[in-house]
Structures are given as C-alpha cells and as structure tokens.
Design a protein around this motif. Structure first.
Motif, PDB file in Angstrom:
ATOM      1  N   ALA A  13       0.840  -1.202   0.000  1.00  0.00           N
ATOM      2  CA  ALA A  13       0.000   0.000   0.000  1.00  0.00           C
ATOM      3  C   ALA A  13       0.875   1.252   0.000  1.00  0.00           C
ATOM      4  O   ALA A  13       0.635   2.199  -0.754  1.00  0.00           O
ATOM      5  CB  ALA A  13      -0.922   0.002   1.225  1.00  0.00           C
ATOM      6  N   ILE A 140     -10.486   6.653   2.820  1.00  0.00           N
ATOM      7  CA  ILE A 140      -9.059   6.549   3.115  1.00  0.00           C
ATOM      8  C   ILE A 140      -8.441   7.945   3.124  1.00  0.00           C
ATOM      9  O   ILE A 140      -7.662   8.302   4.007  1.00  0.00           O
ATOM     10  CB  ILE A 140      -8.368   5.648   2.073  1.00  0.00           C
ATOM     11  CG1 ILE A 140      -8.784   4.191   2.291  1.00  0.00           C
ATOM     12  CG2 ILE A 140      -6.850   5.782   2.153  1.00  0.00           C
ATOM     13  CD1 ILE A 140      -8.379   3.237   1.165  1.00  0.00           C
ATOM     14  N   ALA A 143      -9.184   9.748   6.316  1.00  0.00           N
ATOM     15  CA  ALA A 143      -8.407   9.251   7.451  1.00  0.00           C
ATOM     16  C   ALA A 143      -6.971   9.759   7.388  1.00  0.00           C
ATOM     17  O   ALA A 143      -6.408  10.190   8.389  1.00  0.00           O
ATOM     18  CB  ALA A 143      -8.436   7.722   7.462  1.00  0.00           C
ATOM     19  N   VAL A 144      -6.399   9.722   6.211  1.00  0.00           N
ATOM     20  CA  VAL A 144      -5.009  10.148   6.070  1.00  0.00           C
ATOM     21  C   VAL A 144      -4.877  11.659   6.257  1.00  0.00           C
ATOM     22  O   VAL A 144      -3.982  12.133   6.948  1.00  0.00           O
ATOM     23  CB  VAL A 144      -4.444   9.722   4.701  1.00  0.00           C
ATOM     24  CG1 VAL A 144      -3.081  10.336   4.463  1.00  0.00           C
ATOM     25  CG2 VAL A 144      -4.362   8.205   4.615  1.00  0.00           C
ATOM     26  N   ARG A 147      -4.517  13.138   9.584  1.00  0.00           N
ATOM     27  CA  ARG A 147      -3.183  13.095  10.196  1.00  0.00           C
ATOM     28  C   ARG A 147      -2.199  14.032   9.521  1.00  0.00           C
ATOM     29  O   ARG A 147      -1.317  14.597  10.142  1.00  0.00           O
ATOM     30  CB  ARG A 147      -2.611  11.678  10.106  1.00  0.00           C
ATOM     31  CG  ARG A 147      -3.492  10.621  10.718  1.00  0.00           C
ATOM     32  CD  ARG A 147      -3.006  10.242  12.084  1.00  0.00           C
ATOM     33  NE  ARG A 147      -3.781   9.144  12.597  1.00  0.00           N
ATOM     34  CZ  ARG A 147      -3.249   8.043  13.130  1.00  0.00           C
ATOM     35  NH1 ARG A 147      -1.943   7.900  13.187  1.00  0.00           N
ATOM     36  NH2 ARG A 147      -4.026   7.101  13.610  1.00  0.00           N
TER      37      ARG A 147
ATOM     38  N   VAL B 125       0.267   7.875   8.114  1.00  0.00           N
ATOM     39  CA  VAL B 125      -0.556   7.223   7.099  1.00  0.00           C
ATOM     40  C   VAL B 125      -1.099   5.867   7.554  1.00  0.00           C
ATOM     41  O   VAL B 125      -2.296   5.713   7.800  1.00  0.00           O
ATOM     42  CB  VAL B 125       0.221   7.042   5.782  1.00  0.00           C
ATOM     43  CG1 VAL B 125      -0.658   6.376   4.734  1.00  0.00           C
ATOM     44  CG2 VAL B 125       0.721   8.386   5.275  1.00  0.00           C
ATOM     45  N   LEU B 126      -0.231   4.888   7.680  1.00  0.00           N
ATOM     46  CA  LEU B 126      -0.711   3.516   7.811  1.00  0.00           C
ATOM     47  C   LEU B 126      -1.528   3.283   9.073  1.00  0.00           C
ATOM     48  O   LEU B 126      -2.552   2.607   9.028  1.00  0.00           O
ATOM     49  CB  LEU B 126       0.467   2.546   7.732  1.00  0.00           C
ATOM     50  CG  LEU B 126       1.123   2.504   6.344  1.00  0.00           C
ATOM     51  CD1 LEU B 126       2.402   1.686   6.372  1.00  0.00           C
ATOM     52  CD2 LEU B 126       0.159   1.958   5.302  1.00  0.00           C
ATOM     53  N   ASP B 127      -1.085   3.868  10.179  1.00  0.00           N
ATOM     54  CA  ASP B 127      -1.834   3.628  11.402  1.00  0.00           C
ATOM     55  C   ASP B 127      -3.148   4.396  11.445  1.00  0.00           C
ATOM     56  O   ASP B 127      -3.967   4.192  12.335  1.00  0.00           O
ATOM     57  CB  ASP B 127      -0.973   3.971  12.621  1.00  0.00           C
ATOM     58  CG  ASP B 127       0.108   2.926  12.856  1.00  0.00           C
ATOM     59  OD1 ASP B 127       0.106   1.895  12.157  1.00  0.00           O
ATOM     60  OD2 ASP B 127       0.955   3.138  13.745  1.00  0.00           O
ATOM     61  N   ALA B 128      -3.348   5.255  10.454  1.00  0.00           N
ATOM     62  CA  ALA B 128      -4.640   5.931  10.366  1.00  0.00           C
ATOM     63  C   ALA B 128      -5.680   5.036   9.701  1.00  0.00           C
ATOM     64  O   ALA B 128      -6.868   5.343   9.716  1.00  0.00           O
ATOM     65  CB  ALA B 128      -4.497   7.234   9.577  1.00  0.00           C
ATOM     66  N   LEU B 129      -5.211   3.947   9.132  1.00  0.00           N
ATOM     67  CA  LEU B 129      -6.106   3.092   8.348  1.00  0.00           C
ATOM     68  C   LEU B 129      -6.377   1.757   9.030  1.00  0.00           C
ATOM     69  O   LEU B 129      -5.505   1.205   9.705  1.00  0.00           O
ATOM     70  CB  LEU B 129      -5.484   2.814   6.977  1.00  0.00           C
ATOM     71  CG  LEU B 129      -5.127   4.051   6.140  1.00  0.00           C
ATOM     72  CD1 LEU B 129      -4.450   3.637   4.846  1.00  0.00           C
ATOM     73  CD2 LEU B 129      -6.361   4.896   5.867  1.00  0.00           C
ATOM     74  N   GLN B 133      -8.599  -1.218   4.984  1.00  0.00           N
ATOM     75  CA  GLN B 133      -8.300  -0.046   4.156  1.00  0.00           C
ATOM     76  C   GLN B 133      -6.904  -0.113   3.568  1.00  0.00           C
ATOM     77  O   GLN B 133      -6.661   0.382   2.473  1.00  0.00           O
ATOM     78  CB  GLN B 133      -8.467   1.232   4.984  1.00  0.00           C
ATOM     79  CG  GLN B 133      -9.920   1.521   5.328  1.00  0.00           C
ATOM     80  CD  GLN B 133     -10.070   2.803   6.108  1.00  0.00           C
ATOM     81  OE1 GLN B 133      -9.441   2.986   7.150  1.00  0.00           O
ATOM     82  NE2 GLN B 133     -10.908   3.707   5.617  1.00  0.00           N
ATOM     83  N   VAL B 134      -5.992  -0.731   4.298  1.00  0.00           N
ATOM     84  CA  VAL B 134      -4.642  -0.888   3.767  1.00  0.00           C
ATOM     85  C   VAL B 134      -4.692  -1.739   2.496  1.00  0.00           C
ATOM     86  O   VAL B 134      -4.073  -1.408   1.481  1.00  0.00           O
ATOM     87  CB  VAL B 134      -3.701  -1.532   4.807  1.00  0.00           C
ATOM     88  CG1 VAL B 134      -2.356  -1.874   4.186  1.00  0.00           C
ATOM     89  CG2 VAL B 134      -3.520  -0.593   6.000  1.00  0.00           C
ATOM     90  N   LEU B 137      -6.334   0.229  -0.285  1.00  0.00           N
ATOM     91  CA  LEU B 137      -5.424   1.233  -0.832  1.00  0.00           C
ATOM     92  C   LEU B 137      -4.449   0.604  -1.820  1.00  0.00           C
ATOM     93  O   LEU B 137      -4.172   1.163  -2.885  1.00  0.00           O
ATOM     94  CB  LEU B 137      -4.658   1.931   0.305  1.00  0.00           C
ATOM     95  CG  LEU B 137      -3.604   2.954  -0.106  1.00  0.00           C
ATOM     96  CD1 LEU B 137      -4.180   4.035  -1.012  1.00  0.00           C
ATOM     97  CD2 LEU B 137      -2.961   3.600   1.130  1.00  0.00           C
TER      98      LEU B 137
END
Lengths: 167, 167
Positions: A13, A140, A143-144, A147, B125-129, B133-134, B137
């Motif tokens: 990803a 997505i 969410a991103v 942050r 980024v990643l921990d927001a998903l 969703q990962v 994406l």
DNA sequence: CGCAGAAGGTTGTAGCGTCAAGTAAGTCGG
DNA sequence: CCGACTTACTTGACGCTACAACCTTCTGCG
C-alpha cells in the motif's frame, strides 16, 4: 529499538501511494500545460476562485483551499496577474489583506480548460476504479488527511457543484 | 460537449487524492530533512540501493525503481556522491552505462534513518487506516498506477523485505 | 565493415517552491 | 492610547526538477 517494520501488505500500500504522489503531479501538469498552458496548481487556483462569491477570495482563504503556503500562492498569483487571469486589490475590511479576483479572461480560461481536465481525471484515475473503490478512496483520504493536516487547513471543500470542474 | 462532470462521491475522492499528493511530499521531506538531512527522494534512492545486490544498480535501473527521469537521478546522485553516500563507476559490461553503489557511510545513513522514517510513515498514514483499508489502498493504487504508468516503469517493487524500510 | 539510429548518461538553463526576512496593519493589555 | 505581539502578506535567494541539447557507446542491417 523495536521498530515495527512494514509487513507485506503495508509495504504494498505504501509503495503505491508513494508512486502515485510521485507520478500524478507530472501527469496532471502535462495535460493542462499542453491544453491550457496552466500548471495543475494554477488551474486549481483559478477553479477555486471561479466558485467563490464574486469570484473573489482573500489570499489566505485561497491558500487554505489550495493547500498552499502564502508565499507560494503569492508567487503564483503574481504570475497569474501578469497574464491578466486574476487581479489583486486590497481588502476593504482589513487593510492587511489582499483579495484575488478572477478576471473575465481568467473565467474563460477555466471554463475552456475544465471539460478536458475532467476528462483526463476520469481517464487516468476515476474510471480506473469501481464505484466501491471511489468511496473507499474518499474514506481513506479522510483518514489520512486527518493526520497529514490535523488543523484541517485544506478541508471545507467539495460541495455538489457542477459548473466548476475537477477543482 | 456532453462532459460527464464529477458527481459528489467522485469529487470527494478526487479532492482528497489531490490534497494528499499536495501535502504528503512536504510531510515526508520535513521529517527526513530534520532527522537525517535527506529529502524523501534521496532517502528512497539510498533505500533502493541498500536492497540491491552489491548495493549497486545501474542508473537506468535505479531511475525505474524510483519513478524518476534519468536527468533528475543524475543530478541527485551527483549530490549524493559529493556527500560520499554513493559512488559512481562505469559499468564493465556496457561502457555507456554507469553504476551507482552505496558507500559504507551511505549504508549507515540509511540504516540510521529507517526506523524513524518508518515510524513516521505509520504515524501519518498507515496507522490511520484499518487493515481492510490498507488492502483497499493497495488495490486502488494498482488500478490507478496501471493508467498513470502504463509501461509499468515503477513496478517490480515490494518484495517482503524487512531490513530496508519504507523504501 | 560501416553507418544510421537507438540507448545510456550528463549538463545547462529556466521555472517553481521553500525558507527566512521584511513590511504594514490590526489587536490587546495596562 | 501606546507599546508588544500577531496577522497577512510580499520579496529575494537558494535548491530542486523538467526540458532540451549533447556526447558516447552499442546494435542492426545492408
């Protein structure tokens, strides 16, 4: 110590997101530059103005809507002004502020550029996705962005609108 | 005529994607610049080399893996060479080609930078998903990249790897 | 062979963005 | 109502990227 490395799915990803952020600007710029002699950012600026009441916005408001720093925007608007696509004038209510207004010629430019640009956005991105994926992407993105931009500087966008464009 | 404008969901997805491509580079650059005195692109170049056999790649191979033009890469590698993070030498098999190899100091630099960088990528980024969703994406990324980069110049990436980083 | 064209890189230049300063105008506490 | 701080920009310099021109070295084909 104890770094949590990326597993395979996370890496997949992440690499794709990086690749897109690396490639998309060039693709957008190329089409707009060719068809309308505008960078994507310039187009975006004009499009935001075209939607605003009186086709006018304060520099700082415009900066938020375009995710730009004031310094960057100032340079860009100066160049657009030299091309007579935009005009600047002091804000009556606050003498510190500057308003940017789309000129008639600027309006025509956006209107002329919008259909091709939207077509291109469809070709390169949206039409590559299933309807489900379009929704997923929006989620997505939310969410991103929460942050990346905790202050939400760039939000407040996307009403149904139609005469504008891909913004 | 007959332009298919974007509906609300498409617009929402599109604006978020644009915002991300506008904001992400700055966020990545800022962290790496601060912690490791590298741009994200420079880091990415070093990371790709760190994974290659002999920590060596031809300029053109490196350009593909980093989604860069040869011209851009050439400038970047020159600057990295001046900092002794990379060295260049003519390719034995093909006298036209140039190889770039990570130096010891370059290796140490990547290794030192990787944990913080991965941490940052998680944070932003990643921990927001959610795990779903990962995956979404990654799929969305595949679909879009197939159009942005039909030649697949940038693919061939992401093996399980672990000692590297966010690449 | 020999030469045309392709492939692999490098370099110069112009344009855009960032960062640091600077200016001018509001605001707020005493 | 005065000084300190903040806000809203603008500007100049510097760094990085794209584009175009250029130089080698290969490759293919007659």
């Amino acid at each position: 110590m104890g770094t949590r490395w990326l597993d395979q799915e996370e890496m997949a990803a992440w690499l794709r997101l990086v690749a897109i952020t690396e490639l998309l600007p060039g693709v957008l710029d190329a089409q707009l530059r060719r068809d309308a002699d505008l960078s994507h950012f310039e187009y975006f600026v004009l499009a935001m103005l075209s939607e605003a009441p009186e086709r006018t916005l304060r520099m700082s408001a415009l900066a938020q809507r375009t995710n730009a720093t004031l310094a960057r925007l100032s340079h860009v608007v100066r160049r657009l002004e030299e091309r007579h696509l935009v005009e600047r004038f002091p804000c009556p209510e606050d003498a510190r502020a500057t308003n940017a207004r789309l000129t008639g010629s600027g309006w025509e430019t956006v209107v002329a550029a919008a259909p091709d640009h939207v077509g291109h956005v469809r070709d390169k991105v949206l039409d590559a996705l299933a309807p489900d994926q379009v929704r997923q992407l929006a989620d997505i993105g939310d969410a991103v962005l929460a942050r990346l931009d905790p202050e939400g500087r760039m939000t407040a966008l996307y009403r149904p609108g139609q005469p504008d464009s891909g913004r």
